[in-house]
Motif scaffolding. Structure first.
Motif, PDB file in Angstrom:
ATOM      1  N   LEU A  35      17.672  18.332  17.492  1.00 37.31           N
ATOM      2  CA  LEU A  35      19.101  18.904  17.237  1.00 37.31           C
ATOM      3  C   LEU A  35      19.597  18.972  18.751  1.00 37.31           C
ATOM      4  N   VAL A  36      20.594  18.111  19.153  1.00 39.03           N
ATOM      5  CA  VAL A  36      21.325  18.152  20.186  1.00 39.03           C
ATOM      6  C   VAL A  36      21.550  19.422  20.864  1.00 39.03           C
ATOM      7  N   ASP A  37      21.107  19.521  22.125  1.00 39.19           N
ATOM      8  CA  ASP A  37      21.371  20.642  22.898  1.00 39.19           C
ATOM      9  C   ASP A  37      20.780  22.003  22.317  1.00 39.19           C
ATOM     10  N   VAL A  38      19.710  22.015  21.342  1.00 34.74           N
ATOM     11  CA  VAL A  38      18.958  22.940  20.658  1.00 34.74           C
ATOM     12  C   VAL A  38      17.458  22.682  21.081  1.00 34.74           C
ATOM     13  N   ASP A  39      16.735  21.846  20.258  1.00 34.53           N
ATOM     14  CA  ASP A  39      15.519  21.878  20.253  1.00 34.53           C
ATOM     15  C   ASP A  39      15.083  20.559  19.226  1.00 34.53           C
ATOM     16  N   SER A  40      13.895  20.296  19.466  1.00 39.61           N
ATOM     17  CA  SER A  40      13.131  19.455  18.551  1.00 39.61           C
ATOM     18  C   SER A  40      12.311  20.040  17.506  1.00 39.61           C
ATOM     19  N   PHE A  41      12.161  19.644  16.335  1.00 38.97           N
ATOM     20  CA  PHE A  41      11.092  20.203  15.300  1.00 38.97           C
ATOM     21  C   PHE A  41      10.270  19.223  14.763  1.00 38.97           C
ATOM     22  N   THR A  42       9.099  19.589  14.445  1.00 45.40           N
ATOM     23  CA  THR A  42       8.147  18.598  13.952  1.00 45.40           C
ATOM     24  C   THR A  42       7.742  19.190  12.477  1.00 45.40           C
ATOM     25  N   ASN A  43       7.836  18.434  11.309  1.00 45.74           N
ATOM     26  CA  ASN A  43       7.346  18.999  10.110  1.00 45.74           C
ATOM     27  C   ASN A  43       6.316  17.693   9.672  1.00 45.74           C
ATOM     28  N   VAL A  44       5.228  17.941   9.196  1.00 41.42           N
ATOM     29  CA  VAL A  44       4.226  17.325   8.828  1.00 41.42           C
ATOM     30  C   VAL A  44       3.975  17.569   7.281  1.00 41.42           C
ATOM     31  N   SER A  45       4.138  16.445   6.424  1.00 43.53           N
ATOM     32  CA  SER A  45       4.139  16.541   5.018  1.00 43.53           C
ATOM     33  C   SER A  45       2.842  15.656   4.702  1.00 43.53           C
ATOM     34  N   VAL A  46       2.124  16.473   4.062  1.00 45.40           N
ATOM     35  CA  VAL A  46       0.852  15.490   3.468  1.00 45.40           C
ATOM     36  C   VAL A  46       0.964  15.255   1.987  1.00 45.40           C
ATOM     37  N   TYR A  47       1.200  13.995   1.609  1.00 44.27           N
ATOM     38  CA  TYR A  47       1.001  13.562   0.270  1.00 44.27           C
ATOM     39  C   TYR A  47      -0.127  12.993  -0.293  1.00 44.27           C
ATOM     40  N   LYS A  48      -0.291  13.162  -1.587  1.00 47.41           N
ATOM     41  CA  LYS A  48      -1.325  12.485  -2.289  1.00 47.41           C
ATOM     42  C   LYS A  48      -0.943  11.770  -3.289  1.00 47.41           C
ATOM     43  N   ARG A  49      -1.366  10.429  -3.355  1.00 49.00           N
ATOM     44  CA  ARG A  49      -1.270   9.513  -4.414  1.00 49.00           C
ATOM     45  C   ARG A  49      -1.373  10.060  -5.947  1.00 49.00           C
ATOM     46  N   ALA A  50      -0.168   9.810  -6.621  1.00 49.28           N
ATOM     47  CA  ALA A  50      -0.263  10.213  -7.940  1.00 49.28           C
ATOM     48  C   ALA A  50      -1.251   9.611  -8.604  1.00 49.28           C
ATOM     49  N   GLN A  51      -2.283   9.941  -9.585  1.00 50.78           N
ATOM     50  CA  GLN A  51      -3.072   9.160 -10.464  1.00 50.78           C
ATOM     51  C   GLN A  51      -2.429   8.653 -11.865  1.00 50.78           C
ATOM     52  N   PRO A  67       0.765  -1.161  -0.044  1.00 50.81           N
ATOM     53  CA  PRO A  67      -0.042  -0.068   0.083  1.00 50.81           C
ATOM     54  C   PRO A  67       0.763   1.344   0.060  1.00 50.81           C
ATOM     55  N   PHE A  68       2.185   1.161   0.277  1.00 45.22           N
ATOM     56  CA  PHE A  68       2.815   2.652   0.528  1.00 45.22           C
ATOM     57  C   PHE A  68       3.558   2.684  -0.895  1.00 45.22           C
ATOM     58  N   LEU A  69       3.411   1.558  -1.755  1.00 44.32           N
ATOM     59  CA  LEU A  69       4.430   1.912  -3.014  1.00 44.32           C
ATOM     60  C   LEU A  69       3.811   2.545  -3.957  1.00 44.32           C
ATOM     61  N   GLY A  70       4.262   3.424  -4.682  1.00 47.85           N
ATOM     62  CA  GLY A  70       3.806   4.497  -5.858  1.00 47.85           C
ATOM     63  C   GLY A  70       4.613   5.595  -5.497  1.00 47.85           C
ATOM     64  N   THR A  71       3.996   6.618  -6.416  1.00 48.93           N
ATOM     65  CA  THR A  71       4.371   8.110  -6.340  1.00 48.93           C
ATOM     66  C   THR A  71       3.474   8.695  -5.641  1.00 48.93           C
ATOM     67  N   TRP A  72       4.111   9.943  -4.747  1.00 47.11           N
ATOM     68  CA  TRP A  72       3.082  10.625  -3.862  1.00 47.11           C
ATOM     69  C   TRP A  72       3.591  11.944  -4.124  1.00 47.11           C
ATOM     70  N   ILE A  73       2.764  12.969  -4.134  1.00 39.10           N
ATOM     71  CA  ILE A  73       2.631  14.419  -4.500  1.00 39.10           C
ATOM     72  C   ILE A  73       2.226  15.071  -3.253  1.00 39.10           C
ATOM     73  N   LEU A  74       3.268  16.104  -2.815  1.00 43.54           N
ATOM     74  CA  LEU A  74       3.211  16.684  -1.487  1.00 43.54           C
ATOM     75  C   LEU A  74       1.787  17.732  -1.991  1.00 43.54           C
ATOM     76  N   ASP A  75       1.010  17.945  -0.969  1.00 43.00           N
ATOM     77  CA  ASP A  75       0.104  18.767  -0.553  1.00 43.00           C
ATOM     78  C   ASP A  75       0.379  19.759   0.103  1.00 43.00           C
ATOM     79  N   ALA A  76       1.213  21.037  -0.385  1.00 46.89           N
ATOM     80  CA  ALA A  76       1.864  21.943   0.545  1.00 46.89           C
ATOM     81  C   ALA A  76       0.885  22.646   1.267  1.00 46.89           C
TER      82      ALA A  76
END
Length: 138
Positions: free
Chosen positions: A122-138, A7-16
């Protein structure tokens, strides 16, 4: 490779517009391709940054396999890729035995959306979270 990767295989396009970034500017566009290469999961990423810079990167790992030592990156020296149930595929990048980046790829129920939650420590700095949403290419 197990059928779990299918189910993970394929091409995914970012929905910025649906994505959220704590670290860095959201890219102008991005494509993620996940392929099966004789049992190895191959991840290929093509990103166009907000200022137009193109970056191509790839890595491969055996899902639910042993930790793999990496030589080309100066940031991390090992990584592993594991399934968390049927709908999540998680990679952890490590340096000196410490996890410095964890990416959780979660499929939607209809298998048409892949949400990648990447946490960078980032050691001794902070932690950051990025959430990228991808849509399956048709």
């Amino acid at each position: 490779m197990s059928d779990k990767i299918g189910p993970f295989l394929g091409t995914w396009i970012l929905d910025a517009a649906e994505s959220e970034f704590e670290q860095g500017d959201p890219p102008k566009s991005a494509t993620l391709k996940i392929e099966d290469n004789f049992g190895m999961a191959v991840f290929s990423m093509n990103t166009v940054s907000a200022d137009g810079e193109v970056t191509n990167d790839s890595f491969e790992a055996l899902p639910d396999g042993p930790e793999v030592k990496l030589g080309k990156s100066g940031l991390v020296d090992a990584m592993r890729l594991v399934f968390d149930g049927d709908d999540k595929l998680v990679s952890e990048a490590r340096r000196g035995g410490l996890t410095i980046m964890k990416a959780t790829r979660e499929l939607s129920t209809d298998r048409q959306t892949l949400t990648v939650t990447q946490v960078v420590h980032l050691v001794d700095v902070d932690s950051f979270t990025n959430v990228s949403v991808y849509k399956r290419a048709q």
